[in-house]
Design a protein around this motif. Structure first.
Motif, PDB file in Angstrom:
ATOM      1  N   PHE A  67      84.160  80.944  45.067  1.00 35.32           N
ATOM      2  CA  PHE A  67      83.956  80.593  43.660  1.00 35.32           C
ATOM      3  C   PHE A  67      82.501  80.181  43.433  1.00 35.32           C
ATOM      4  CE2 PHE A  67      88.539  79.869  44.043  1.00 35.32           C
ATOM      5  CZ  PHE A  67      89.001  80.479  42.887  1.00 35.32           C
ATOM      6  N   PHE A  86      87.997  75.932  36.969  1.00 30.07           N
ATOM      7  CA  PHE A  86      87.831  76.150  38.408  1.00 30.07           C
ATOM      8  C   PHE A  86      89.011  75.586  39.182  1.00 30.07           C
ATOM      9  CE2 PHE A  86      86.713  73.626  42.184  1.00 30.07           C
ATOM     10  CZ  PHE A  86      86.545  74.655  43.104  1.00 30.07           C
ATOM     11  N   TRP A 114      91.176  77.729  41.603  1.00 31.15           N
ATOM     12  CA  TRP A 114      91.145  77.402  43.029  1.00 31.15           C
ATOM     13  C   TRP A 114      92.561  77.243  43.582  1.00 31.15           C
ATOM     14  CZ3 TRP A 114      92.625  73.451  46.317  1.00 31.15           C
ATOM     15  CH2 TRP A 114      92.017  73.440  47.578  1.00 31.15           C
ATOM     16  N   SER A 159      94.235  80.588  44.010  1.00 34.41           N
ATOM     17  CA  SER A 159      93.685  81.400  45.100  1.00 34.41           C
ATOM     18  C   SER A 159      94.190  80.953  46.463  1.00 34.41           C
ATOM     19  CB  SER A 159      92.153  81.328  45.094  1.00 34.41           C
ATOM     20  OG  SER A 159      91.705  80.063  45.542  1.00 34.41           O
ATOM     21  N   GLY A 190      92.914  78.353  47.798  1.00 27.39           N
ATOM     22  CA  GLY A 190      91.799  77.582  48.352  1.00 27.39           C
ATOM     23  C   GLY A 190      90.694  78.467  48.888  1.00 27.39           C
ATOM     24  N   ARG A 191      89.521  78.382  48.280  1.00 27.69           N
ATOM     25  CA  ARG A 191      88.345  79.117  48.739  1.00 27.69           C
ATOM     26  C   ARG A 191      87.129  78.199  48.636  1.00 27.69           C
ATOM     27  NH1 ARG A 191      92.001  81.772  49.886  1.00 27.69           N
ATOM     28  NH2 ARG A 191      92.356  84.031  49.649  1.00 27.69           N
ATOM     29  N   VAL A 247      83.357  76.993  47.482  1.00 26.69           N
ATOM     30  CA  VAL A 247      82.750  76.997  46.144  1.00 26.69           C
ATOM     31  C   VAL A 247      81.248  76.783  46.279  1.00 26.69           C
ATOM     32  CG1 VAL A 247      83.225  74.529  45.866  1.00 26.69           C
ATOM     33  CG2 VAL A 247      82.739  75.926  43.854  1.00 26.69           C
ATOM     34  N   MET A 305      89.545  70.227  43.916  1.00 23.90           N
ATOM     35  CA  MET A 305      90.186  70.872  45.061  1.00 23.90           C
ATOM     36  C   MET A 305      91.259  69.981  45.662  1.00 23.90           C
ATOM     37  SD  MET A 305      86.632  72.310  46.685  1.00 23.90           S
ATOM     38  CE  MET A 305      87.264  73.010  48.187  1.00 23.90           C
TER      39      MET A 305
END
Length: 376
Positions: free
Chosen positions: A5, A33, A37, A40, A42-43, A45, A70
């Motif tokens: 991200f 975001f 997030w 997804s 968790g990725r 950033v 997050m």
């Protein structure tokens, strides 16, 4: 697939919003975001702040805001149900921000395909790129291959502004041909142009309509050989900018070297310094419409002055002495080598040496002076 991200601030003009990457990220963007997030799985950033950049502590505090989103948000219920349905499978739990298996191989494939512009085999594309309701997989890949070519050209213009100005409309085709011969092998664009001066020297005549050369001279534009020299200076400036930061020796510390030891001293120069020699004037080409000086060979010193990279034309004797010192000789041996090769320079070298060395130190070019324990 989501690999990373990017979040950034923007500029609100009332009727429209500009993606300027200036200022802190708004709460609305952080909230979006957080939802993305969680979806997804968790990725990582990346915070982008490209202009009007404040101190590091402010930027770091802004980047750390991502941790709140997050940590506070969990995936929606439908994502949780899909995760539960696969709970019986032997899968390794990924940590937040950890890429999914195979991401490294996918990125390397994508980099190779778009960098060398040779295209991918049709049967490969479907393995990595999915179609959507408007574009086929090859069409979607084509967007990236066309955009990377544009980005390569932009990067080369940044590194070689003088060459781009000199070649005009010929610069784009020359860059495209260069990239075919030297595909990018790095994730960073800062290395893309490292072979360009040598490539120009070998290939420029093939890329430029030589029938236009007389018009170039009339217009005050450089001829092909001069363009290759200009590229060498501009790449040296890039290398100087990227070189490691060092602490220069102060003029006072340099002056403290005992006079009786100076003839045997070895001088260490800043890694950002480059010394180039040419058979024709070239430094004036860095400035548009700058008149050519009335001399033949030219020695160009490239060095970093604070955050700025500068150039300076050195007289032949000074450049010769510096060149010998850069090769590792001590000061005495450097002088002997220069005067042996050019006896007519002896008086000038002896009279100017102190001013040269003091000037080098004052310009921050010298980072160390060492004297052998037993100079004799």
């Amino acid at each position: 697939r989501v690999a990373q991200f990017h979040v950034a601030g923007h500029t609100d003009r009332g009727s429209h919003i500009l993606d300027t990457h200036i200022g802190p990220v708004t709460e609305a963007v952080w909230a979006l975001f957080g939802k993305a997030w969680a979806l997804s799985g968790g990725r990582s950033v990346l915070l982008e702040w490209d202009d009007e950049i404040p101190d590091f502590a402010t930027v770091w505090a802004e980047a750390r805001k991502a941790e709140r989103w997050m940590g506070d948000l969990s995936p929606p219920a439908d994502v949780q149900r899909r995760a539960t349905s696969t709970a019986g499978k032997a899968t390794k739990r990924r940590l937040p921000g950890e890429p999914p298996p195979g991401t490294d191989a996918l990125m390397r494939w994508m980099h190779a395909v778009v960098s060398d512009q040779s295209g991918a085999r049709p049967n490969e594309i479907g393995l990595h790129i999915l179609p959507n309701d408007r574009l086929s997989a090859p069409d979607r890949l084509g967007i990236y291959t066309r955009m990377i070519a544009i980005r390569f050209r932009e990067a080369m213009v940044e590194d070689y502004p003088g060459v781009a100005r000199s070649l005009g409309d010929d610069f784009g085709p020359a860059v495209a041909a260069y990239c075919r011969d030297h595909p990018s092998t790095s994730w960073a664009l800062e290395h893309l142009g490292r072979h360009f001066p040598q490539w120009l020297e070998q290939r420029l005549d093939d890329q430029i309509d030589l029938d236009r050369a007389p018009a170039w001279r009339t217009a005050g534009l450089p001829l092909p050989a001069e363009v290759a020299d200009l590229a060498a200076v501009e790449w040296a400036m890039v290398e100087s900018h990227l070189a490691d930061r060092t602490t220069p020796l102060t003029a006072e510390a340099f002056a403290d070297v005992p006079a009786e030891d100076r003839p045997y001293a070895h001088m260490g120069f800043a890694p950002s310094m480059r010394l180039l020699s040419f058979q024709r004037p070239v430094n004036h080409l860095l400035e548009e419409s700058s008149p050519a000086p009335n001399h033949d060979e030219e020695h160009v010193l490239v060095f970093r002055d604070g955050l700025q990279v500068r150039t300076r034309v050195l007289p032949g004797p000074e450049a010769a002495v510096m060149g010998e010192l850069l090769s590792g000789r001590g000061l005495h041996d450097a002088l002997v080598a220069v005067v042996t090769q050019q006896p007519d320079w002896q008086d000038e070298v002896l009279q100017s040496l102190a001013a040269w060395t003091e000037g080098w130190a004052a310009s921050g070019l010298v980072i160390a002076v060492t004297v052998p324990t037993s100079p004799l």
